[in-house]
Design a protein around this motif. Structure first.
Motif, PDB file in Angstrom:
ATOM      1  N   THR A 107       0.761  -1.122  -0.103  1.00 25.82           N
ATOM      2  CA  THR A 107      -0.109  -0.167  -0.191  1.00 25.82           C
ATOM      3  C   THR A 107       0.811   1.268  -0.150  1.00 25.82           C
ATOM      4  O   THR A 107       1.929   1.031   0.092  1.00 25.82           O
ATOM      5  N   HIS A 108       0.271   2.356  -0.049  1.00 27.22           N
ATOM      6  CA  HIS A 108       1.046   3.612  -0.148  1.00 27.22           C
ATOM      7  C   HIS A 108       2.198   3.814   0.710  1.00 27.22           C
ATOM      8  O   HIS A 108       3.324   4.263   0.294  1.00 27.22           O
ATOM      9  N   GLY A 109       1.899   3.989   1.937  1.00 27.60           N
ATOM     10  CA  GLY A 109       2.996   4.211   3.078  1.00 27.60           C
ATOM     11  C   GLY A 109       4.034   3.181   3.095  1.00 27.60           C
ATOM     12  O   GLY A 109       5.189   3.354   3.044  1.00 27.60           O
ATOM     13  N   PRO A 110       3.664   1.793   3.146  1.00 29.08           N
ATOM     14  CA  PRO A 110       4.644   0.727   3.386  1.00 29.08           C
ATOM     15  C   PRO A 110       5.435   0.693   1.773  1.00 29.08           C
ATOM     16  O   PRO A 110       6.692   0.140   1.872  1.00 29.08           O
ATOM     17  N   ALA A 111       4.948   1.257   0.709  1.00 31.41           N
ATOM     18  CA  ALA A 111       5.891   1.080  -0.560  1.00 31.41           C
ATOM     19  C   ALA A 111       6.800   2.082  -0.562  1.00 31.41           C
ATOM     20  O   ALA A 111       7.932   1.947  -0.960  1.00 31.41           O
ATOM     21  N   VAL A 112       6.472   3.298   0.012  1.00 30.24           N
ATOM     22  CA  VAL A 112       7.291   4.245   0.178  1.00 30.24           C
ATOM     23  C   VAL A 112       8.620   3.869   1.191  1.00 30.24           C
ATOM     24  O   VAL A 112       9.672   3.905   1.122  1.00 30.24           O
ATOM     25  N   ILE A 113       8.169   3.290   2.197  1.00 30.00           N
ATOM     26  CA  ILE A 113       9.086   3.160   3.504  1.00 30.00           C
ATOM     27  C   ILE A 113       9.806   1.899   2.992  1.00 30.00           C
ATOM     28  O   ILE A 113      11.274   1.866   3.225  1.00 30.00           O
ATOM     29  N   SER A 114       9.309   0.706   2.389  1.00 24.23           N
ATOM     30  CA  SER A 114      10.185  -0.546   2.064  1.00 24.23           C
ATOM     31  C   SER A 114      11.277  -0.018   0.701  1.00 24.23           C
ATOM     32  O   SER A 114      12.258  -0.433   0.806  1.00 24.23           O
ATOM     33  N   SER A 115      10.805   0.982   0.046  1.00 25.41           N
ATOM     34  CA  SER A 115      11.693   1.386  -1.118  1.00 25.41           C
ATOM     35  C   SER A 115      12.821   2.302  -0.602  1.00 25.41           C
ATOM     36  O   SER A 115      13.964   2.040  -1.092  1.00 25.41           O
ATOM     37  N   LEU A 116      12.526   2.988   0.491  1.00 29.54           N
ATOM     38  CA  LEU A 116      13.566   3.719   0.954  1.00 29.54           C
ATOM     39  C   LEU A 116      14.433   2.826   1.825  1.00 29.54           C
ATOM     40  O   LEU A 116      15.717   3.106   1.637  1.00 29.54           O
ATOM     41  N   VAL A 117      14.135   2.060   2.665  1.00 26.48           N
ATOM     42  CA  VAL A 117      14.952   1.178   3.347  1.00 26.48           C
ATOM     43  C   VAL A 117      15.752   0.096   2.685  1.00 26.48           C
ATOM     44  O   VAL A 117      16.929  -0.090   2.736  1.00 26.48           O
ATOM     45  N   SER A 118      14.966  -0.497   1.416  1.00 28.65           N
ATOM     46  CA  SER A 118      15.570  -1.478   0.774  1.00 28.65           C
ATOM     47  C   SER A 118      16.681  -1.138  -0.385  1.00 28.65           C
ATOM     48  O   SER A 118      17.469  -1.782  -0.780  1.00 28.65           O
ATOM     49  N   PHE A 119      16.407   0.425  -0.702  1.00 27.89           N
ATOM     50  CA  PHE A 119      16.959   0.821  -2.063  1.00 27.89           C
ATOM     51  C   PHE A 119      17.452   2.272  -1.723  1.00 27.89           C
ATOM     52  O   PHE A 119      18.712   2.521  -2.195  1.00 27.89           O
ATOM     53  N   TYR A 120      16.652   3.251  -1.610  1.00 30.53           N
ATOM     54  CA  TYR A 120      16.998   4.445  -1.947  1.00 30.53           C
ATOM     55  C   TYR A 120      18.113   5.025  -0.997  1.00 30.53           C
ATOM     56  O   TYR A 120      19.083   5.775  -1.102  1.00 30.53           O
ATOM     57  N   ILE A 121      17.637   4.917   0.317  1.00 28.96           N
ATOM     58  CA  ILE A 121      18.737   5.481   1.422  1.00 28.96           C
ATOM     59  C   ILE A 121      20.196   4.512   1.235  1.00 28.96           C
ATOM     60  O   ILE A 121      21.239   5.218   1.333  1.00 28.96           O
ATOM     61  N   PRO A 122      20.221   3.139   1.155  1.00 31.88           N
ATOM     62  CA  PRO A 122      21.535   2.456   1.110  1.00 31.88           C
ATOM     63  C   PRO A 122      22.057   3.046  -0.268  1.00 31.88           C
ATOM     64  O   PRO A 122      23.062   3.204  -0.389  1.00 31.88           O
ATOM     65  N   GLY A 123      21.207   3.103  -1.393  1.00 32.93           N
ATOM     66  CA  GLY A 123      21.853   3.594  -2.629  1.00 32.93           C
ATOM     67  C   GLY A 123      22.600   5.091  -2.643  1.00 32.93           C
ATOM     68  O   GLY A 123      23.654   5.216  -2.994  1.00 32.93           O
ATOM     69  N   LEU A 124      21.804   5.912  -1.921  1.00 31.45           N
ATOM     70  CA  LEU A 124      22.629   7.271  -1.798  1.00 31.45           C
ATOM     71  C   LEU A 124      23.825   7.203  -0.694  1.00 31.45           C
ATOM     72  O   LEU A 124      24.588   7.882  -1.033  1.00 31.45           O
ATOM     73  N   ILE A 125      23.772   6.514   0.385  1.00 34.51           N
ATOM     74  CA  ILE A 125      24.876   6.251   0.984  1.00 34.51           C
ATOM     75  C   ILE A 125      26.008   5.724   0.307  1.00 34.51           C
ATOM     76  O   ILE A 125      27.105   6.453   0.235  1.00 34.51           O
ATOM     77  N   ILE A 126      25.718   4.606  -0.615  1.00 35.24           N
ATOM     78  CA  ILE A 126      26.918   4.112  -1.584  1.00 35.24           C
ATOM     79  C   ILE A 126      27.416   5.338  -2.266  1.00 35.24           C
ATOM     80  O   ILE A 126      28.567   5.273  -2.608  1.00 35.24           O
ATOM     81  N   ILE A 127      26.383   5.998  -3.052  1.00 45.23           N
ATOM     82  CA  ILE A 127      26.900   7.070  -4.045  1.00 45.23           C
ATOM     83  C   ILE A 127      27.872   7.999  -3.141  1.00 45.23           C
ATOM     84  O   ILE A 127      28.782   8.480  -3.682  1.00 45.23           O
ATOM     85  N   GLY A 128      27.364   8.585  -2.020  1.00 49.45           N
ATOM     86  CA  GLY A 128      28.057   9.499  -1.483  1.00 49.45           C
ATOM     87  C   GLY A 128      29.519   8.912  -1.087  1.00 49.45           C
ATOM     88  O   GLY A 128      30.500   9.594  -1.126  1.00 49.45           O
TER      89      GLY A 128
END
Length: 332
Positions: free
Chosen positions: A186-207
Motif C-alpha cells: 500500500t502507499h505508506g509501506p511502498a515508500v518505506i520499503s523502497s527507502l529502506v531497501s534501496f534509496y537510502i542505502p543507494g544514496l549512502i553508496i553514491i556518497g
C-alpha cells in the motif's frame, strides 16, 4: 478470460502469452538461473578455498555471492514458474515464504554493497589505520548486519502484513485472488520499503564513492608532486594498485546493481499512486531485470581479476583436490 483455477470463485486471471514470446522467455529464465547458480558458486568456492583470498574485501564479496547464489537456487526457479504459468500454484504458505526470501536476499544485496563501500572507503582514505579497523570482528559484524536487518524487515512485512498497513480492505476486495503471489504494498509501506531497501542505502553508496573519487584524485595529484614521500607511505606500488583495482571492481558492482534494480524500485514506489495499474507482464520484466544483477556479478569479477580466472581453472580442472591447493598462489 482464462483463470488460474476455473472451478473456484475468486480465482486470479491467467495471462497467456503468444508462443513466440513464451519460448524465448522460458529459455532466458532457465539460462539466467543456471548461470547465476554456477557463477556465484565458483566465487564462493574460490574465496572460501584459497587462503590467499581471505581478505576483508573478499570476505564481504563471499557473503554477497552467497546471497546471489541463494537467490538463484531458491527464488528464481519458483519465480520462473510463476512468470511462465501466469499463476502461483504452490499455495499461500510457499507464497509467503518465497516472498520473504526474495525480499530478504534482494535487500541483503544492497546492504552488503554498503558494507563493501565502507570497507573500500577506509582502505583508500585511511590506508595506515585500515588493518586496525577492519579485522575479523569488524567484518563479521558488517556481514551479520547485512543479513539480519533485511531478514527481519522482510519477515515483518510478509508475515505481519505490514505491507498492507493502512489499506488492507482495498487489498482484500480488489487485489487478493486465488493463484496470485505478487508482492503488494500500500502507499505508506511502498515508500518505506523502497527507502529502506534501496534509496537510502543507494544514496549512502553514491556518497561514499563520490568521497573515494575525490580522495583518489587528490592522491593522484600528490603522487605527481611528492612521489618519493608516498612510496614510504604505501608498502609497495603493487599493493596500491591492487587496492585501486578492488575499488574499481566494487564500483562497477554497485553501478550494475543500481542499473538493474532502479526500474523495479521506481515501479514499487509509484504503483500504489497510479492505482496499481502496472501490467503483470511488465512486473515480471522488472523483477527479472533485477535478478540479472545476481547473474552479472561473477562476470564482473572474471573480467576484472586474474585471480578469479585462475581460480576457476584450478576448480574446473580438478587441481583443487590436490594436497595444499589452499595455499596455491594466484595472480592478484
Amino acid at each position: 478470460m482464462d483463470l488460474c483455477y476455473e472451478a473456484l470463485n475468486g480465482s486470479c486471471g491467467k495471462y497467456v502469452r503468444p508462443y513466440g514470446v513464451h519460448v524465448p522467455m522460458l529459455i532466458t529464465m532457465i539460462l539466467t538461473t543456471i548461470v547465476t547458480i554456477i557463477g556465484n558458486l565458483l566465487v564462493i568456492i574460490s574465496i572460501g578455498h584459497f587462503k590467499q583470498l581471505h581478505t576483508p574485501t573478499n570476505q564481504l564479496i563471499l557473503s554477497l555471492a552467497l546471497c546471489d547464489f541463494l537467490l538463484g537456487l531458491f527464488v528464481m526457479p519458483l519465480s520462473a514458474v510463476r512468470s511462465m504459468q501466469g499463476c502461483w500454484y504452490f499455495g499461500d504458505f510457499l507464497c509467503k515464504l518465497h516472498t520473504c526470501i526474495d525480499m530478504s536476499l534482494s535487500t541483503s544485496s544492497i546492504f552488503h554493497l554498503v558494507s563493501v563501500s565502507a570497507e573500500r572507503f577506509c582502505a583508500v582514505c585511511s590506508p595506515l589505520t585500515y588493518h586496525y579497523r577492519f579485522g575479523f570482528l569488524m567484518v563479521l559484524l558488517m556481514i551479520s548486519i547485512s543479513w539480519l536487518i533485511p531478514v527481519l524487515f522482510a519477515c515483518m512485512s510478509t508475515y505481519f502484513e505490514l505491507n498492507l498497513h493502512g489499506d488492507k480492505d482495498f487489498y482484500e476486495t480488489h487485489v487478493r485472488c486465488v493463484g496470485g503471489c505478487h508482492v503488494f504494498f500500500t502507499h505508506g509501506p511502498a515508500v518505506i520499503s523502497s527507502l529502506v531497501s534501496f534509496y537510502i542505502p543507494g544514496l549512502i553508496i553514491i556518497g561514499i564513492y563520490s568521497r573515494i573519487y575525490m580522495v583518489a584524485r587528490n592522491q593522484a595529484r600528490s603522487i605527481s608532486l611528492q612521489l618519493s614521500q608516498l612510496r614510504r607511505v604505501y608498502p609497495s606500488g603493487g599493493a596500491q594498485h591492487r587496492a585501486q583495482k578492488a575499488t574499481i571492481t566494487i564500483a562497477i558492482v554497485v553501478g550494475v546493481f543500481m542499473v538493474c534494480w532502479t526500474p523495479f524500485f521506481l515501479y514499487n514506489i509509484m504503483n500504489p499512486f497510479i492505482g496499481y495499474k502496472t501490467p503483470p507482464m511488465l512486473i515480471d520484466v522488472l523483477v527479472w531485470f533485477g535478478y540479472v544483477n545476481s547473474t552479472l556479478n561473477p562476470f564482473i569479477y572474471a573480467f576484472m581479476h586474474s585471480w578469479f580466472r585462475k581460480a576457476m581453472r584450478v576448480i574446473v580442472t580438478g587441481e583443487i583436490f590436490q594436497n595444499n591447493s589452499r595455499r596455491k598462489r594466484l595472480d592478484l
